[in-house]
Design a protein around this motif. Structure first.
Motif, PDB file in Angstrom:
ATOM      1  N   VAL A   1     -13.411   0.046   6.469  1.00 20.76           N
ATOM      2  CA  VAL A   1     -12.324   0.813   7.069  1.00 20.76           C
ATOM      3  C   VAL A   1     -10.966   0.275   6.625  1.00 20.76           C
ATOM      4  O   VAL A   1     -10.080   1.030   6.257  1.00 20.76           O
ATOM      5  CB  VAL A   1     -12.445   0.827   8.605  1.00 20.76           C
ATOM      6  N   ARG A   2     -10.833  -1.055   6.630  1.00 26.73           N
ATOM      7  CA  ARG A   2      -9.566  -1.620   6.161  1.00 26.73           C
ATOM      8  C   ARG A   2      -9.851  -2.635   5.065  1.00 26.73           C
ATOM      9  O   ARG A   2     -10.917  -3.230   5.013  1.00 26.73           O
ATOM     10  CB  ARG A   2      -8.821  -2.280   7.327  1.00 26.73           C
TER      11      ARG A   2
ATOM     12  N   TYR B   1      -6.096   8.914   6.050  1.00 31.17           N
ATOM     13  CA  TYR B   1      -6.109   7.498   5.643  1.00 31.17           C
ATOM     14  C   TYR B   1      -7.507   6.910   5.653  1.00 31.17           C
ATOM     15  O   TYR B   1      -7.716   5.774   5.244  1.00 31.17           O
ATOM     16  CB  TYR B   1      -5.231   6.678   6.622  1.00 31.17           C
TER      17      TYR B   1
ATOM     18  N   PRO C   1      -7.536   6.585  20.442  1.00 28.41           N
ATOM     19  CA  PRO C   1      -6.641   6.199  19.348  1.00 28.41           C
ATOM     20  C   PRO C   1      -5.518   7.208  19.123  1.00 28.41           C
ATOM     21  O   PRO C   1      -5.772   8.402  18.981  1.00 28.41           O
ATOM     22  CB  PRO C   1      -7.581   6.153  18.139  1.00 28.41           C
TER      23      PRO C   1
ATOM     24  N   GLN D   1      -2.799   6.383  16.824  1.00 34.15           N
ATOM     25  CA  GLN D   1      -2.428   6.061  15.431  1.00 34.15           C
ATOM     26  C   GLN D   1      -0.924   6.025  15.212  1.00 34.15           C
ATOM     27  O   GLN D   1      -0.405   5.119  14.594  1.00 34.15           O
ATOM     28  CB  GLN D   1      -3.089   7.009  14.390  1.00 34.15           C
TER      29      GLN D   1
ATOM     30  N   ILE E   1      -3.539   1.754  16.548  1.00 31.13           N
ATOM     31  CA  ILE E   1      -2.233   2.102  15.974  1.00 31.13           C
ATOM     32  C   ILE E   1      -2.176   1.622  14.525  1.00 31.13           C
ATOM     33  O   ILE E   1      -2.617   0.513  14.214  1.00 31.13           O
ATOM     34  CB  ILE E   1      -1.095   1.464  16.796  1.00 31.13           C
ATOM     35  N   ILE E   2      -1.653   2.479  13.670  1.00 33.46           N
ATOM     36  CA  ILE E   2      -1.453   2.074  12.270  1.00 33.46           C
ATOM     37  C   ILE E   2       0.052   1.971  12.022  1.00 33.46           C
ATOM     38  O   ILE E   2       0.788   2.939  12.235  1.00 33.46           O
ATOM     39  CB  ILE E   2      -2.068   3.089  11.288  1.00 33.46           C
TER      40      ILE E   2
ATOM     41  N   PHE F   1      -3.098  -2.202  13.382  1.00 34.52           N
ATOM     42  CA  PHE F   1      -3.357  -2.481  11.974  1.00 34.52           C
ATOM     43  C   PHE F   1      -2.152  -2.094  11.140  1.00 34.52           C
ATOM     44  O   PHE F   1      -1.413  -1.189  11.512  1.00 34.52           O
ATOM     45  CB  PHE F   1      -4.545  -1.642  11.473  1.00 34.52           C
TER      46      PHE F   1
ATOM     47  N   SER G   1      -3.608   0.217   5.038  1.00 32.31           N
ATOM     48  CA  SER G   1      -4.052  -0.200   3.701  1.00 32.31           C
ATOM     49  C   SER G   1      -4.698   1.007   3.027  1.00 32.31           C
ATOM     50  O   SER G   1      -5.479   1.729   3.655  1.00 32.31           O
ATOM     51  CB  SER G   1      -5.018  -1.383   3.783  1.00 32.31           C
TER      52      SER G   1
ATOM     53  N   ARG H   1      -7.085   3.329   1.093  1.00 25.28           N
ATOM     54  CA  ARG H   1      -8.518   3.331   0.818  1.00 25.28           C
ATOM     55  C   ARG H   1      -8.788   4.366  -0.265  1.00 25.28           C
ATOM     56  O   ARG H   1      -8.487   5.564  -0.080  1.00 25.28           O
ATOM     57  CB  ARG H   1      -9.347   3.680   2.074  1.00 25.28           C
TER      58      ARG H   1
HETATM   59  N1  5AD Z   1      -5.456   1.439   7.135  1.00 27.05           N
HETATM   60  C1  5AD Z   1      -5.231   0.862   8.333  1.00 27.05           C
HETATM   61  N2  5AD Z   1      -5.932   1.130   9.432  1.00 27.05           N
HETATM   62  C2  5AD Z   1      -6.933   2.031   9.333  1.00 27.05           C
HETATM   63  N3  5AD Z   1      -7.809   2.503  10.242  1.00 27.05           N
HETATM   64  C3  5AD Z   1      -8.638   3.375   9.621  1.00 27.05           C
HETATM   65  N4  5AD Z   1      -8.305   3.488   8.312  1.00 27.05           N
HETATM   66  C4  5AD Z   1      -7.245   2.670   8.122  1.00 27.05           C
HETATM   67  C5  5AD Z   1      -6.461   2.341   6.986  1.00 27.05           C
HETATM   68  N5  5AD Z   1      -6.669   2.915   5.791  1.00 27.05           N
HETATM   69  C6  5AD Z   1      -7.792   2.123  11.652  1.00 27.05           C
HETATM   70  C7  5AD Z   1      -7.496   3.321  12.546  1.00 27.05           C
HETATM   71  C8  5AD Z   1      -8.834   3.614  13.164  1.00 27.05           C
HETATM   72  C9  5AD Z   1      -9.456   2.230  13.246  1.00 27.05           C
HETATM   73  C10 5AD Z   1     -10.922   2.180  13.411  1.00 27.05           C
HETATM   74  O1  5AD Z   1      -9.075   1.642  12.013  1.00 27.05           O
HETATM   75  O2  5AD Z   1      -6.559   2.931  13.528  1.00 27.05           O
HETATM   76  O3  5AD Z   1      -8.746   4.226  14.429  1.00 27.05           O
END
Ligand code: 5AD
Ligand code: SF4
Length: 426
Positions: A36-37, A149, A250, A252, A291-292, A321, A324, A326
């Motif tokens: 995921v990250r 994302y 969530p 975000q 939260i991103i 987070f 990042s 992907r």
């Molecule tokens: N970058 C950062 N955080 C992410 N998440 C998912 N993809 C990304 C990413 N590319 C976070 C989101 C999601 C959690 C499981 O991981 O906040 O809800």
């Protein structure tokens, strides 16, 4: 979800292997991975390098990689990580005995096929790392949401729900074994759906049926997508005291512009309306979020919108987070990752600092209240204290007295930190 998957894998391999805590004794090491990250992937790379040294000492040791990362970068991994004997994606765990057999003949192989049906519903997970009190039950797999994302729809495939009969039987059997809490898991549990010939079972129906197993069995669930959380579910939660008043929802971002770019489907206003409804129907419900910080094109104003959203909701807890990129996701293809690393870190730190404050405020409001705690274990700091959670998912620590793990205790809260409630049993 990864813990639940590892328990399924342990079950599939139980006729062939037993579990050991000792790396030195192990004949087979499986790493279950998350993509995921980016930092999760980096940690696995580091672990693989450490294991390569172990393999030099023990030539017959087999190392396999499971899960999302296997799905995402299989060829690259097999090329780069010479210590790996096989790779298996999240829908192919049933083929593990075969892959291990090949690996023992020194044939490097992989199976990363995604399935539209696999739910492992007939497999009873082996709860090898459990505290004997709370357990995870995977009720669905995959995700259809395609947040821009997120790599999950690519690594875990399409959404599919598991037969409710097998879910209820699993919960019943856990209760009979002494478990007192089950957490129903899925990427988006609120879109759970099972069609019987004459009727459809949705997530609220499923939750209700599990709640009826026993008032002593607590029910939690994660994760809810804000677009799908229904009033019907909130009413069912209010009807059964054993369904914990805690929702992970969530958000975000608090900015409509970012939410649109993230393909989250809802707006800030819609999300706040759902929060209002939750608080109306379940006045003591705790809410946590993801939260991103620093998503593509995020301005200072967008970031401020996230901070104001956090204050407006008053989250009890948050997973936070920095964005990042992907590979393969819509954001990676369409948007520039244009927020400099230092700014991402600065915004993330601001988000974390605000959440610390909100968590502390929320915990302070609990001082003087009496809460029901399900006891999970002995406190890390003192063997004279026990810890557990209240229905709102807050960790509570209190003196042991005559209580034991798996009991419920009524605890009066006396003090708190941002992360823990401290109290006395009454
Ligand atoms: N970058 C950062 N955080 C992410 N998440 C998912 N993809 C990304 C990413 N590319 C976070 C989101 C999601 C959690 C499981 O991981 O906040 O809800
Ligand atoms: Fe990823 Fe969005 Fe699915 Fe969650 S709902 S797993 S963030 S695509």
């Amino acid at each position: 979800m990864n813990v639940a998957d590892s328990e399924v894998v342990a079950s599939i391999l139980s006729p062939f292997y037993s579990i050991t805590d000792s790396l030195k004794e192990a004949e087979l090491i499986l790493l279950n991975t998350c993509s995921v990250r980016d930092n999760a992937e980096q940690r696995i790379r580091k672990r693989l390098r450490e294991l390569a040294a172990l393999k030099k000492k023990n030539k017959s040791l087999l190392i396999g990689l499971l899960g999302c990362m296997a799905e995402r970068i299989k060829e690259q991994l097999l090329e780069e990580e010479k210590s790996l004997d096989f790779i298996v994606g999240p829908d192919a765990y049933r083929s593990l005995p075969e892959l291990i057999e090949k690996a023992s003949l020194q044939i490097v192989s992989f199976n990363v096929a995604l399935s539209e049906e696999e739910t492992y519903d007939d497999i009873e997970p082996v709860r090898y790392a459990s505290n004997g009190v709370s357990a995870f039950i995977a009720i669905m797999r995959g995700c259809n949401n395609f947040c821009s994302y997120c790599v999950v729809p690519f690594t875990r495939g399409r959404e599919r729900s598991r037969d409710p009969k097998t879910i209820i039987a699993e919960a019943q059997s856990l209760f009979e074994k002494g478990f007192r809490e089950v957490t129903l898991l899925g990427q988006n549990v609120n879109s759970y759906c099972w069609n019987e010939t004459e009727k459809k079972i949705d997530f609220a129906d499923l939750t209700e049926q599990i709640a009826q197993i026993s008032p002593l069995l607590r029910i939690r669930y994660a994760t809810s997508h804000p677009k799908d959380i229904s009033d019907k579910l909130l009413f069912i939660m209010s009807k059964y005291p054993n369904i914990c008043h805690y929702i992970h929802l969530p958000v975000q971002s608090g900015s409509n512009k970012m939410l649109k770019k993230m393909n989250r489907i809802y707006t800030r206003e819609y999300y706040l309306e759902r929060i209002k409804k939750i608080k109306e129907i379940l006045p003591n419900c705790a809410i946590s979020t993801d939260i991103i910080a620093g998503f593509c094109g995020e301005t200072e104003q967008d970031h401020q919108d996230t901070l104001s959203m956090m204050k407006e909701v008053g989250y009890e807890y948050a997973f936070m987070f920095k964005y990042s990129v992907r590979g393969g996701t819509a954001a990676a293809e369409k948007y520039e990752d244009d927020i400099p690393e230092e700014l991402k870190i600065k915004r993330l730190e601001e988000v974390i600092a605000l959440q610390q404050h909100l968590s502390l405020q929320s915990n302070k409001r609990d001082i003087g209240k009496t809460v029901t705690v399900l006891i999970e274990g002995i406190s890390k700091r003192s063997d004279q204290h026990l810890f557990g959670r209240n229905p709102q998912n807050k960790v509570c620590v209190f003196p042991k007295k005559e209580y034991k793990i798996g009991d419920y205790a009524e605890v009066k809260i006396i003090k708190c930190t941002a992360g823990t409630l401290l109290g006395e049993t009454i």
